[in-house]
Structure formats: C-alpha cells, structure tokens
Design a protein around this motif. Structure first.
Motif, short mmCIF file in Angstrom:
data_model
loop_
_atom_site.label_atom_id
_atom_site.label_comp_id
_atom_site.label_asym_id
_atom_site.label_seq_id
_atom_site.Cartn_x
_atom_site.Cartn_y
_atom_site.Cartn_z
N GLY A 65 0.80 -1.21 0.00
CA GLY A 65 0.00 0.00 0.00
C GLY A 65 0.83 1.26 0.00
N ARG A 66 2.08 1.16 0.49
CA ARG A 66 2.91 2.36 0.60
C ARG A 66 4.23 2.11 -0.13
N VAL A 67 4.38 2.75 -1.28
CA VAL A 67 5.63 2.65 -2.05
C VAL A 67 6.03 4.05 -2.52
N VAL A 68 7.32 4.20 -2.78
CA VAL A 68 7.86 5.46 -3.27
C VAL A 68 8.54 5.18 -4.61
N PRO A 69 8.14 5.87 -5.69
CA PRO A 69 8.79 5.64 -6.99
C PRO A 69 10.18 6.26 -7.03
N MET A 77 11.55 0.66 -6.80
CA MET A 77 10.54 1.26 -5.94
C MET A 77 11.03 1.19 -4.49
N GLY A 78 10.62 2.18 -3.70
CA GLY A 78 10.92 2.14 -2.28
C GLY A 78 9.73 1.61 -1.52
N VAL A 79 9.91 0.50 -0.83
CA VAL A 79 8.84 -0.11 -0.06
C VAL A 79 8.96 0.34 1.39
N TYR A 86 12.94 0.21 2.01
CA TYR A 86 13.86 -0.67 1.32
C TYR A 86 13.66 -0.52 -0.19
N GLU A 87 14.79 -0.48 -0.91
CA GLU A 87 14.72 -0.40 -2.37
C GLU A 87 14.51 -1.80 -2.94
N VAL A 88 13.51 -1.91 -3.78
CA VAL A 88 13.20 -3.18 -4.44
C VAL A 88 13.21 -2.92 -5.94
N THR A 89 14.01 -3.69 -6.68
CA THR A 89 14.19 -3.45 -8.11
C THR A 89 13.82 -4.70 -8.89
N THR A 90 13.12 -4.51 -9.98
CA THR A 90 12.75 -5.62 -10.85
C THR A 90 13.98 -6.25 -11.48
N PHE A 91 13.98 -7.59 -11.61
CA PHE A 91 15.06 -8.26 -12.34
C PHE A 91 15.24 -7.58 -13.70
#
Length: 456
Positions: A65-69, A77-79, A86-91
């Motif tokens: 529900g809460r992410v930062v582009p 995206m920042g979760v 935490y930074e989460v990046t697509t493969f």
C-alpha cells in the motif's frame, strides 16, 4: 550453482517484504553489497538491504500500500515498512550496453539479473526465507581466494561503464583482494577513458575510499594502475618526490591517512592533498609554499565539484599543514590562532598527531606528546576568549569617528595597530586604553607625514 554457505539472518522487516512479494507469486532475493559484506563478516545495518524481484513496478504498487517511486524507469521502488524504506528493483537484463546509458529490459530470472553485474563478488544473491545462496559466477570462491574478477569478459564489462575501473580498485583495496590478471589488464587498458567520467562520480568514489578502514590500499592501486595521472595529475607528481632518502610524499600521505579515523573524511582528504603544493616549479611558483598548497588543493576540489564549504575548509587545512606545526606560546600563539581562525583546528591537530605517530614508527624523533601539549595550549588560550580580530577590539570605527577621524583607509591602519597591541597583551583590550593608544598612533603618523595633528 546453489551454495550452502549463508550470511546472517535478515531483519524481520526485510523478511516481511520478501514474504509479501513471494506470496503474490513474485520471486524475490537480497542482492548487492549487503550479501557480499555479510559473507566477509562485516556487520549489516537494517537499511542496507537491497532486494531484486520478478515483480514489475506496477505490481509492487498492488502488493504494497505504501511505495515510493525511486526510479520507475529502472524498475526501482521504495517499499515502506515500520522499520524504514527498502529499495526493491525488478530483475533486469542488458539488451544493449554503451556505458551508463545501457538499454535494459525487465527479466524473470535472478541469474539474468546477476549476469549484468560488474564483479563476481557482487553477483551473489541471498534468499533469507529459504536460506539459499545463488552464486552462478563463483563469487564465493573468489572471496575465499581473495580475488577480484569481472562477471564475463573484462574488457566488455569495463567498456559498459568506465566507473567500474574505480570500483574495482576500491573493492580490491577495501577487501584486500588481488585483481585477476585479465581484469587488471583490461582495467589498465581502459584507464584513459576515466577522463570522460563526470566529476561528481569521480568525487563519490574518492569519498568512498576515504571512508574505508585503510584508504592506502585502494589509493596505492590508483597509482599502480596509472589512474592518478588521468584523474589527479597534481597527486601523481607526488609519486617520485623524495627527500633525504625518505618515502615519497605520496607514500607518506597514504600512511598518515590510514592513521586518521574514518570518522573524519575531510581531515583525511586534507592529509592526502597536503603535499601537492610542495614543488617549486610550475603554476604559482612565486607564491609561498603554504599558499601554493592551498591554491592547488582548492583547484582540485573545485574540479571535482565539492561544496564551497568543503573547498574552503580543506584548502585552509592544507595551507596550515604546509606552514608547519609550530604554534608558539603567548603572543606568537595568539597570532597563530588569528591566522588559523578559519581552520578546523581539531582536524589540524589530528593530522599533526598522525604524522608524529608515523615519524615515531619510522624511528624519527617526533614525540606525539609535544603535539598533544600544543593542543592543550591552544585550548587553554581559546578558553580565555582572546581578541583575535578587529571585530573583537573594545574600540570600533565609530569610536574613531567620535575622535575626529574621517572614514577611510586610515581606519584600517589604526585598528590593525590596536589589534597588534592586544595580540601582544590581551589586557590592553579596554576602551579607555585603546582610545589613548589610538590617539598616540594617530599623532605619530601625522607628525611623521608632516600633516595636521588630530583635532583636540
């Protein structure tokens, strides 16, 4: 291959992010420096965890529900969690590589994502929930063997982004790794392209090195790889500068930098740049050595686009270092305090103490106790709040006007004379005394010039 060795357990917040994504059907791994550092026994901080996932940015928005582009075009995206973001990046996979502007597309497999990374030690993934390491390029073996090598062909990897040359030298220095021969050859072959990097990226690499436990290891590799003449020609000139059979000024600077705590990166930088004004030839040869040192340090930092405050602070330190550690006592000490009023004296004495320790280690009498005593004297004098500038005088320009002087250049001469008096004896800094001394000075100047005496 899947490795059975594992880093420490991830914090609950990281496990929560991974669990949420995987329950939604998106494979997710911890990647990057957090995995590498943990495997060599370096403690991890909660905020250091980076994650890679099969989920696309729009799918991450659905899961959380809460992410930062942060970088949607790159899949990052920042979760947000209760413990932080935490930074989460697509493969991703590379489609076409041409430096930092490489064309990439999203991938579905962690191995494809790891294949586009720079060095094998950085191409390791860790799954905290399954306690599984993914190491398709032998990064664990390279860490165990103390080797740094690129993922795939070294020439291709460096050509994709020439900053990787500096990253290679930094990682090799930080982790005490030997650079694999093909990687070293490709690195040296491409070093001329470092001149094309933006100043900000070069500066950031230098800052990271100065934040390491022993910067000398990476900086020595800068010299060995021929990087200094490309990026730091003023420092390169220090390599062969020897005096009385002692190590060159570059080697002395590196040893001293290691002694100073990593908590003081600007002091380390000042120490590193401290020798660049020593040569008597070239630009600025008509200047005093300390002013030449200040000027060259400022030029180097301005080229790397350091902030104005950092440029002024470090170049002032470099100037004071070149002038020498003699602070004196009494009037001499107060004059030194006036000259160094824009210098971070804590940093200055840290460097002098480091130099004294280095000299002692080399068998040269240079007692640290003398430097420590100098620092105590400085602190004791500053505690007295002595007048060090014209603004500190008990008599002002307004007072001179009341005495009949007209505003002009003469003001400066009178105030400078009064400041000289109170530097000799701070007890003279009283309005009545300075008024009397000012009148005597004005009369003496008028008599010497044959002009009219001051108004009564």
């Amino acid at each position: 291959m899947t490795d059975t060795r594992e880093p420490p357990a991830a914090p609950d917040s990281v496990r929560w992010v991974i669990r949420k994504l995987e329950r939604a059907g998106f494979e997710t791994w911890a990647v990057g420096g957090i995995v590498r550092d943990a495997l060599v026994g370096r403690p991890a901080r909660d905020g250091d965890w980076d994650l890679a996932t099969r989920a696309r940015p729009e799918q991450m928005r659905t899961v959380f529900g809460r992410v930062v582009p942060i970088g949607v075009e790159h899949g990052t995206m920042g979760v947000l969690t209760r413990q932080g973001m935490y930074e989460v990046t697509t493969f991703r996979r590379d489609v076409e590589t041409f430096g930092r502007r490489a064309t990439v597309e999203f991938a579905d497999d962690i191995d494809e994502d790891l294949a586009r990374r720079d060095f094998t030690i950085n191409a390791i993934a860790w799954h905290p929930l399954r306690r599984e390491l993914r190491d398709p390029f032998g990064g664990m073996d390279d860490l165990a063997a103390g080797t740094l090598r690129t993922v795939g062909d070294a020439r291709t990897r460096f050509a994709e982004d020439f900053l990787r040359i500096l990253r290679a030298l930094r990682f090799a220095g930080r982790f005490a790794l030997a650079i694999e021969p093909n990687t070293w050859a490709a690195l040296c072959e491409h070093r001329r392209h470092l001149a094309d990097l933006s100043p900000e990226r070069v500066r950031e690499e230098l800052a990271k090195i100065l934040g390491c436990a022993r910067p000398s290891r990476a900086l020595s590799l800068y010299a060995a790889a021929g990087v200094l003449p490309v990026l730091y020609p003023a420092l390169a000139r220090c390599l062969s500068r020897q005096e009385d059979g002692q190590p060159d000024s570059w080697g002395v600077a590196l040893l001293t930098v290691d002694i100073i705590s990593r908590s003081y990166p600007l002091a380390r930088l000042a120490c590193l740049l401290g020798g660049i004004g020593i040569p008597s030839r070239g630009v600025g040869e008509e200047l005093r050595p300390e002013e030449r040192a200040r000027m060259r340090a400022a030029e180097l930092m301005e080229r790397l686009r350091y902030s104005r405050a950092d440029v002024e602070g470090v170049s002032a330190l470099v100037r004071a270092l070149a002038a020498g550690p003699e602070t004196g006592s009494g009037p001499a000490l107060r004059r030194w305090l006036r000259q160094t009023r824009r210098v971070d004296r804590h940093h200055l004495f840290r460097i002098w103490i480091a130099r004294a320790r280095l000299e002692a280690a080399r068998g040269t009498p240079s007692p640290e106790s003398a430097v420590q005593s100098g620092w105590k004297a400085v602190r004791a004098e500053l505690a007295k709040d002595p007048p060090l500038t014209v603004a500190d005088l008990a008599l002002s320009g307004h007072d001179l006007i009341e005495m009949g002087m007209r505003p002009g250049p003469g003001f400066g001469a009178v105030l400078a004379h009064l400041l000289d008096l109170v530097l000799d004896d701070p007890a003279l800094n009283r309005r009545s005394i300075l008024t009397r001394r000012a009148r005597l000075y004005i009369d003496a100047r008028a008599q010497a010039s044959g002009g009219p005496r001051r108004p009564a």
